[in-house]
Enzyme design. Structure first.
Site, short mmCIF file in Angstrom:
data_model
loop_
_atom_site.label_atom_id
_atom_site.label_comp_id
_atom_site.label_asym_id
_atom_site.label_seq_id
_atom_site.Cartn_x
_atom_site.Cartn_y
_atom_site.Cartn_z
N CYS A 32 13.30 18.51 -41.16
CA CYS A 32 14.34 19.50 -41.51
C CYS A 32 13.78 20.59 -42.41
O CYS A 32 14.22 21.74 -42.36
CB CYS A 32 15.54 18.81 -42.16
SG CYS A 32 15.12 17.87 -43.66
N HIS A 330 17.97 16.60 -47.65
CA HIS A 330 17.99 17.26 -46.35
C HIS A 330 17.92 18.77 -46.58
O HIS A 330 18.26 19.26 -47.66
CB HIS A 330 19.30 16.87 -45.63
CG HIS A 330 19.42 17.39 -44.24
ND1 HIS A 330 18.47 17.20 -43.26
CD2 HIS A 330 20.42 18.12 -43.65
CE1 HIS A 330 18.86 17.76 -42.13
NE2 HIS A 330 20.03 18.33 -42.35
#
Length: 388
Positions: A32, A330
């Site tokens: 990510c 994330h």
């Protein structure tokens, strides 16, 4: 992504930009950090156009060894020309993906070839641990510069007589054999590179010593309930050098008390601001994430320049860190494209309101359920098109 893609197309309707495509990127376990930065770079239009132009020339020229620049250009080509019959697209490891998404305006692309090359190039990104998006951005831009410098005709001619010069970050005007040498300026430099000047004033003789250095991004210390403007002022604030930190003045030929400050001598076309959200806390013996609320405006006036003339910028992308700590979490990105704001979360892409951008400023209180905080900001100069 099918349902999400069609939902995005419906949301944009007749306003879907002609020739534009919005694709999510597949996450290979922990990529990510890579996906969020790639989306921001893709929607940096001057960079995208020059990268695709470079790739077009590369395809028309002699075969060269595969590198990270070629893999990035190939990936951007998949974004831009998602057609089965495009000549650019007959490269290894991508045909199946392209056939499945041909002529679509939305969908998902697997950046497998790029990620494989990235891991081969730098062992830092080989593990499945949480990575830092800012470290990746720095590595990528510097790696692209290295490749372009090595490919330059003058660099090839001088390769056997002198070591390669790096001008991506650091002092300017390197010298070879005592002769001042003009650094090579690539299209990466033209987009992202600015110049800082470090001014030191001797408090005894008032002599000012100035040293220039280049930068691809500005890393700013942050404070609770602050703004980008105040962070930039702190970045350029005057620091007194005394006691053990005295400055050696060439004119006085001795250590003297001095005042030091950093100013922006040449603002870049694309201003990248890195908010230092991860801080080492000695009492804890580890890094901690600072969830401070830092307001970043959609339109920014850069006032701490040498000429004292405001440079105006417009925000077009934000890489957001989601999570409460530095070693897990994330990354997602917010992107402005054709006056619409989009939210990219790996494979998923959706429209958001411009007002939603402020929900990523940070938390006004230390303990908050909101852990989505702006981390890397991308601003484009409103005068970039005139100057480029």
């Amino acid at each position: 992504m099918g349902a999400a893609g069609s939902k995005l197309e419906k949301a944009l309707g007749d306003q879907f930009p002609e020739g534009e495509r919005y694709f999510g990127l597949e996450n290979f376990g922990n990529t990510c950090y890579c996906n969020s930065v790639l989306q921001a770079l893709y929607f940096c239009v001057p960079f995208r156009e020059q990268l695709l132009e470079y790739y077009s020339n590369y395809k028309n020229g002699a075969d060269a060894e595969e590198n990270l620049l070629i893999c990035l250009a190939d990936l951007f080509t998949q974004f831009k020309f998602c057609r089965e019959d495009d000549a650019f697209l007959f490269l290894a490891n991508v045909i199946d993906v392209l056939i499945s998404s041909q002529k679509k305006k939305t969908g998902v692309i697997a950046p497998k070839r790029f990620v494989q090359r990235l891991k081969k190039q730098n062992e830092l990104f080989r593990s499945y641990m949480h990575q830092d998006a800012h470290e990746f951005l720095n590595f990528l831009l510097n790696e692209l510069v290295d490749i372009l410098e090595k490919e330059a005709p003058t660099a090839k001619n001088e390769a056997e007589t002198s070591p390669p010069e790096k001008v991506a970050n650091g002092p300017m005007n390197p010298q070879a054999n005592g002769v001042q040498k003009e650094p090579l300026v690539t299209w990466v430099h033209k987009n992202f590179q600015g110049i800082l000047t470090n001014e030191t004033r001797c408090l005894r003789c008032e002599t000012v010593t100035a040293r220039d250095e280049t930068f691809f991004d500005l890393s700013l210390d942050i404070e609770q309930n602050s703004s980008i403007t105040s962070c930039l002022k702190n970045f350029s604030s005057t620091e007194t050098l005394n006691a053990e930190d005295k400055f050696f003045c060439d004119k006085c030929c001795s250590l003297q008390e001095a005042q030091k400050r950093m100013k922006i001598k040449k603002p870049p076309h694309i201003l990248v601001i890195h908010l230092k959200r991860f801080k080492y806390i000695e009492q804890l013996g580890r890094y901690k994430k600072l969830s401070y609320r830092v307001v970043f405006p959609l339109e920014l006036k850069l006032s701490n320049t040498v000429e004292d003339a405001d440079s105006e910028y417009s925000l077009f992308a934000v890489v957001v860190h989601v999570g409460s700590g530095p070693n897990h979490g994330h990354y997602v990105s917010l992107v402005k494209s054709h006056n619409h704001w989009l939210f990219f979360d790996d494979e998923n892409v959706e429209m958001i309101d411009e007002s939603a951008v402020q929900t990523f400023f940070g938390s006004a209180q230390e303990y908050s359920s909101n852990t989505d905080h702006g981390y890397i900001l991308f601003y484009e100069s409103l005068g970039a098109n005139k100057n480029s």
